[in-house]
Design an enzyme around this catalytic site. Structure first.
Site, PDB file in Angstrom:
ATOM      1  N   ASP A 244       0.822  -1.204   0.000  1.00  0.00           N
ATOM      2  CA  ASP A 244       0.000   0.000   0.000  1.00  0.00           C
ATOM      3  C   ASP A 244       0.861   1.260   0.000  1.00  0.00           C
ATOM      4  OD1 ASP A 244      -2.721   1.262   0.398  1.00  0.00           O
ATOM      5  OD2 ASP A 244      -1.724   1.988   2.207  1.00  0.00           O
ATOM      6  N   GLU A 281       1.593  -0.073  -4.866  1.00  0.00           N
ATOM      7  CA  GLU A 281       0.715   1.057  -5.157  1.00  0.00           C
ATOM      8  C   GLU A 281       1.575   2.304  -5.031  1.00  0.00           C
ATOM      9  OE1 GLU A 281      -3.265   3.443  -3.627  1.00  0.00           O
ATOM     10  OE2 GLU A 281      -1.978   2.413  -2.191  1.00  0.00           O
TER      11      GLU A 281
END
Length: 581
Positions: A244, A281
């Site tokens: 993330d 990401e």
């Protein structure tokens, strides 16, 4: 068994295990570590007290049966008898499916989700990407405010349920990717700062102090994160990790944490003799993230490509707010650029950021499968005020066009759960904070954020209302009725075409050629012998494909092959895939 904990600032550390107490001793070989032996077995409850303070859960806890604030529990990973023989699945040629355990079914458990995996095998996807599973306060939430980075959220079923899920996925030929959050921990139930300098004020993130990757004490913090990542891959037989917001991993050391992580994961893949993947990401548009370490890159295997999403979204919807503004000026040109170059912002000026952004990909060195392409994700749906999917905004024909662009582009495609049948349920932002003050702060913050964009307070769902989560659960009766069944059949056909047509999984970005008409709202591209055409206008379009003979492989509406004039007549809001050898 041996217990150990890193607590460099403590003068005394006491282990509390199954009602017994004993003092731990400093480890003479490792600065800041405390160790000791105690009788324990699978399920034994334990915790550590620092300098006579309260008993705290283990930072490396493998299980939190009573939630983040309770005692930890010993987990004997050797007790589980794995059923599936599994050699792994690589990313090239893959189709990923993002899944949130808490809303994939109304039961909201890993076992209930496992019972629905046959649907994904029949759909044709290759990997299930699970949203974060680490424990967080309460029962329901997105998972991005987790703590205890080695444990599984107990309401989902805990460690054994995750193993059963992975086992069932592997039996069906599905790989499993897990979303992990290293850039911050949740504000509630996070005891790491009491044990050591896990965070630093040297850098700041949208969530507060940054995880300590480069300040004093960071060696052990990096080892903590590395150990957690490798444990998911080893102990649970996970096939890859989605990392993330890596742009919030601030690290000024000569060897960036991501490079260290990628080296460790590659070593583990060699040890286990199966492929393991790291997917970032990142909004940096920095090719170094997915460039091999041997070429001075960080060595991650792939990254989400938000630019492709933004170009697709603006072309489909006409929206131009926020970060869509840069793409909405000429959405078809933006889409053409991402299809051929990967990034839209590759050193170009971004009005949204007020500066230049990104750098070009070297198409000769970076394979297309290293970018994940998608038209919907949990972020892009759930961070809208009402969590509305594309199915709430577009006709079935335009949804088919979105699917076609995603599943035939030169990237690794990813779907968001329910997208494949145009789910009528929204996916909204929901929380279950047990701290009343935190719950109210999140509620006010959410409404204040969208009030700035013109939303009335009463129109923004209350994250703490259980009904918000209930609305977000998939309705599994939908795929059996129209128009959902037709959309589902289209997704299945497109995924099947990826298996049937090698050109659709060719990693060569430079081989993609694009033509478009911004005003007429059509776009066509070529990948080897495969031709793809989408018409986003309500009016029919005549798209020039050339005079070579073509065969229609799939069409949303009936379409004839081009005649002698080379024109493909595509109905409004429709799409077609052809082969033109």
């Amino acid at each position: 068994m041996q217990f150990e904990v890193w607590a460099p600032q403590a003068d005394r550390v006491t282990l509390h295990c199954d009602g017994a107490t004993r003092a731990l001793e400093r480890d003479p070989e490792r600065v800041g570590w405390w160790t000791g032996q105690a009788r324990a077995q699978d399920g034994s409850r334990y915790g550590f007290a620092l300098d006579g303070g309260p008993v705290l859960p283990d930072p490396r806890s493998r299980r939190q049966p009573d939630g983040p604030d309770g005692l930890s529990a010993v987990v004997d990973h050797g007790r589980y008898a794995w059923r599936a023989a599994w050699a792994g699945r690589e990313l090239p040629g893959a189709v990923l499916y993002e899944l949130h355990v808490g809303t994939y079914t109304r039961e909201g458990t890993l076992d209930a989700a496992a019972a629905r995996l046959e649907h994904l095998a029949e759909l044709g996807v290759t990997h299930v990407e699970l949203m974060p599973l680490c424990p967080f306060p309460g029962r329901h939430g997105w998972g991005y405010e987790g703590v205890s980075l080695w444990a599984v959220h107990e309401p989902y079923g805990g460690p054994e349920a995750l193993k059963r899920f992975v086992d069932r996925a592997h039996e069906l030929g599905l790989g499993v990717v897990l979303d992990v959050v290293h850039n911050h921990l949740g504000p509630s139930g996070n005891y790491l700062p009491l044990f050591g300098p896990y965070f630093t004020d040297t850098h700041h993130t949208p969530w507060g102090a940054a995880v300590n990757l480069d300040a004093p004490g960071s060696d052990e913090v990096r080892a903590y994160l590395l150990g957690s990542a490798l444990a998911w891959l080893r102990d649970y037989r996970i096939d890859g990790l989605r990392l993330d917001a890596v742009h919030a991993l601030y690290d000024t050391r000569a060897c960036h944490f991501l490079e260290e992580l990628s080296a460790a994961v590659d070593d583990l893949a060699g040890e286990l003799d199966r492929p393991l993947s790291l997917i970032a990401e990142s909004d940096l548009n920095n090719p170094r993230i997915i460039t091999p370490r041997a070429e001075n890159g960080l060595g991650l295997h792939a990254q989400w490509n938000d630019d492709f999403h933004h170009a697709v979204h603006t072309a489909l919807t006409g929206e131009s707010q926020g970060y869509y503004a840069d793409f909405a000026r000429a959405p078809f040109a933006a889409l053409a650029k991402t299809l051929t170059g990967g990034y839209f912002h590759d050193g170009t000026y971004s009005a949204f950021r007020g500066r230049s952004h990104g750098r070009p990909l070297d198409r000769a060195r970076v394979a297309g499968h290293r970018l994940l392409g998608f038209s919907q994700t949990h972020d892009q749906v759930g961070n809208r005020a009402q969590g509305n999917r594309l199915s709430a905004l577009l006709s079935p024909g335009l949804l088919a066009c979105a699917a076609t662009l995603t599943l035939t582009a030169p990237f690794t495609p990813m779907l968001f759960m329910g997208e494949e049948w145009a789910a009528g349920t929204p996916w909204q932002f929901f929380t279950d904070h047990t701290d009343p003050e935190l719950a109210e702060a999140v509620r006010r913050g959410r409404r204040r954020e969208f009030a700035q964009h013109g939303w009335a307070e009463e129109d923004v769902p209350d994250p703490q209302d259980p009904a918000t989560r209930e609305r977000s659960c998939l309705d599994w009766s939908e795929p059996e009725r129209e128009p959902h069944a037709r959309v589902l059949a289209w997704y299945r056909r497109l995924i099947a075409l990826r298996r049937e047509q090698p050109d659709l999984t060719d990693p060569d970005l430079a081989d993609t050629k694009v033509a478009y008409d911004e005003e007429a709202r059509w776009l066509a591209f070529r990948r080897g012998d495969v031709r793809v055409a989408v018409n986003l206008s309500k009016e029919a379009a005549a798209i020039p494909l050339g005079s070579r003979r073509a065969q229609v492989l799939a069409a949303w509406e009936p379409v004839a092959a081009p005649g002698p004039d080379g024109l493909l007549q595509v109905p409004g809001e429709s799409c077609v895939v052809l082969v033109q050898p």
